[in-house]
Design a protein around this motif. Structure first.
Motif, short mmCIF file in Angstrom:
data_model
loop_
_atom_site.label_atom_id
_atom_site.label_comp_id
_atom_site.label_asym_id
_atom_site.label_seq_id
_atom_site.Cartn_x
_atom_site.Cartn_y
_atom_site.Cartn_z
N ALA A 71 89.76 -39.19 -46.14
CA ALA A 71 88.91 -39.06 -47.12
C ALA A 71 87.51 -38.30 -46.47
CB ALA A 71 88.31 -40.10 -47.87
N GLU A 72 87.05 -38.56 -45.23
CA GLU A 72 86.13 -37.96 -44.78
C GLU A 72 86.75 -36.42 -44.34
OE1 GLU A 72 83.89 -41.99 -42.45
OE2 GLU A 72 85.60 -40.97 -41.78
N THR A 73 87.76 -36.51 -43.92
CA THR A 73 88.21 -35.12 -43.59
C THR A 73 88.08 -34.22 -44.47
OG1 THR A 73 89.76 -35.93 -41.83
CG2 THR A 73 90.21 -33.69 -42.37
N GLY A 74 88.77 -34.66 -45.77
CA GLY A 74 88.59 -33.78 -46.97
C GLY A 74 87.18 -33.48 -47.45
N GLY A 75 86.36 -34.57 -47.55
CA GLY A 75 84.80 -34.23 -47.62
C GLY A 75 84.16 -33.14 -46.85
N ALA A 76 84.66 -33.35 -45.43
CA ALA A 76 83.98 -32.22 -44.62
C ALA A 76 84.42 -31.07 -44.78
CB ALA A 76 84.39 -32.53 -42.98
N LEU A 77 85.83 -30.68 -45.45
CA LEU A 77 86.10 -29.57 -45.51
C LEU A 77 86.24 -29.01 -46.87
CD1 LEU A 77 89.41 -29.90 -43.16
CD2 LEU A 77 87.06 -28.84 -42.84
N GLY A 78 85.79 -29.87 -48.03
CA GLY A 78 85.77 -29.18 -49.53
C GLY A 78 87.40 -29.26 -49.76
N LEU A 79 88.24 -30.09 -49.27
CA LEU A 79 89.57 -29.94 -49.97
C LEU A 79 90.03 -31.01 -50.85
CD1 LEU A 79 91.47 -29.17 -46.37
CD2 LEU A 79 90.75 -27.64 -48.23
N ASP A 80 90.87 -30.97 -51.75
CA ASP A 80 91.28 -32.06 -52.68
C ASP A 80 92.34 -32.99 -51.91
OD1 ASP A 80 94.06 -30.69 -52.34
OD2 ASP A 80 93.61 -29.63 -54.05
N ALA A 81 92.67 -33.91 -52.58
CA ALA A 81 93.26 -35.13 -52.03
C ALA A 81 94.74 -34.67 -51.17
CB ALA A 81 93.90 -35.94 -52.92
N ALA A 82 95.58 -33.81 -51.62
CA ALA A 82 96.71 -33.38 -50.96
C ALA A 82 96.31 -32.49 -49.68
CB ALA A 82 97.61 -32.78 -52.02
N ASP A 83 95.64 -31.56 -50.08
CA ASP A 83 95.11 -30.66 -48.94
C ASP A 83 94.53 -31.47 -47.76
OD1 ASP A 83 96.52 -28.17 -49.98
OD2 ASP A 83 94.57 -27.68 -50.88
N ALA A 84 93.73 -32.49 -48.11
CA ALA A 84 93.00 -33.31 -47.35
C ALA A 84 93.77 -34.10 -46.37
CB ALA A 84 92.12 -34.23 -48.19
#
Length: 295
Positions: free
Chosen positions: A185-198
């Motif tokens: 979740a933190e990785t996705g939030g840092a990169l601005g990605l949706d769940a699958a891409d995160a």
């Protein structure tokens, strides 16, 4: 690219809880924070100090420095920090003596809550065999009676584990916090990605902030990999390698273990045999067994 500080809400809350305990009790608390290199220990603690709004000292040891150089650097950082009400009270040298340096620290601690950070602590213990004992004595007699949060950071996991082991001077005096990589979740939030891409990005980066800082915002994992493969010096390769070398002093054996896992071996016995352990699981060192669990 990731800009600014992201994630670590849980860890910041844990440190904030201990600082609150210090403020309420008027006495000191120590926390030993360990984790692999490039996982963000120093960045986390610096962010905490910036947000806490209390006086603090952040000292980072230098590998290979002599005890005299280390103590001189510590006193210089103490003098420049926000801890002393009068910087002139801090001596400029202490003849390489950590007991004298800790006495200087205790003499300028404020009556209000404060934070003291000793980063790369294993290097200090490496430089001076008496450092652990000096730290324990200073904590018991000089520092613990003040409202101070002492944060001890180190990337050498084995050395940090020894710091608070039952047969070491600082045993029972510090809480232990193991800092792992950022979660998906933190990785996705840092990169601005949706769940699958995160999830893909987390699998590729391992949640290591050193890789995420070079990852263009909103870029899917496959596109990032394609771009970085043309750059042999990319953090995508250098950051995991530095983490691996820090954990495994013998890189040749580490490579054989990972090659065994990559070739399809899954049991400790088979991995040990392929890596040169004679087919006996006990021949695979404990630190390698921890990494094998990942697979």
């Amino acid at each position: 690219m990731t800009v600014g500080f992201v994630g670590r809400a849980t860890e910041l809350a844990l440190l904030g809880k201990r600082l609150k305990r210090v403020a309420e009790s008027g006495s000191g608390t120590a926390v030993a924070i360990r984790g692999l290199r490039q996982v963000g220990k120093s960045r986390l603690v610096q962010e905490f100090c910036d947000r806490a709004g209390v006086p603090y000292l952040f000292f980072t040891a230098t590998k290979g420095a002599s005890p005299v150089e280390a103590v001189t650097g510590f006193l210089a950082d103490l003098k420049d920090s926000s801890l002393p009400a009068d910087p002139e009270l801090v001596p400029t040298h202490a003849a390489g003596s950590w007991p004298d340096a800790f006495r200087a620290l205790a003499s300028v601690l404020p009556d209000a809550p404060a934070v003291v950070v000793l980063d790369e602590l294993p290097w200090l213990a490496e430089q001076d065999d008496l450092f652990d004992g000096a730290l324990q004595t200073a904590w018991d007699r000089l520092l613990a009676g003040h409202p101070v949060l002492l944060l001890l950071l180190g990337s050498d996991i084995h050395m940090m584990e020894r710091l608070t082991a039952y047969d070491r001077p600082f045993y029972g005096r510090a809480d232990n916090l193991v800092l792992g990589p950022l979660n998906p979740a933190e990785t996705g939030g840092a990169l601005g990605l949706d769940a699958a891409d995160a999830i893909d990005a987390h699998l590729v980066s391992g949640g290591l902030p050193g890789i995420l800082r070079s990852w263009p915002h909103g870029t899917p994992a496959l596109s990032f990999i394609q771009e970085e493969c043309a750059d042999p010096a990319s953090p995508l390769f250098s950051v995991p390698e530095s983490s691996l070398l820090a954990e495994f002093p013998s890189p040749d054996q580490a490579r054989r273990v990972l090659e065994a896992v990559g070739s399809g071996d899954r049991t400790h016995a088979n991995i040990a045999a392929t890596a040169g352990g004679g087919g006996k699981a006990r021949c695979l060192p404990g630190r390698y067994r921890r990494w094998v669990q990942i697979f």
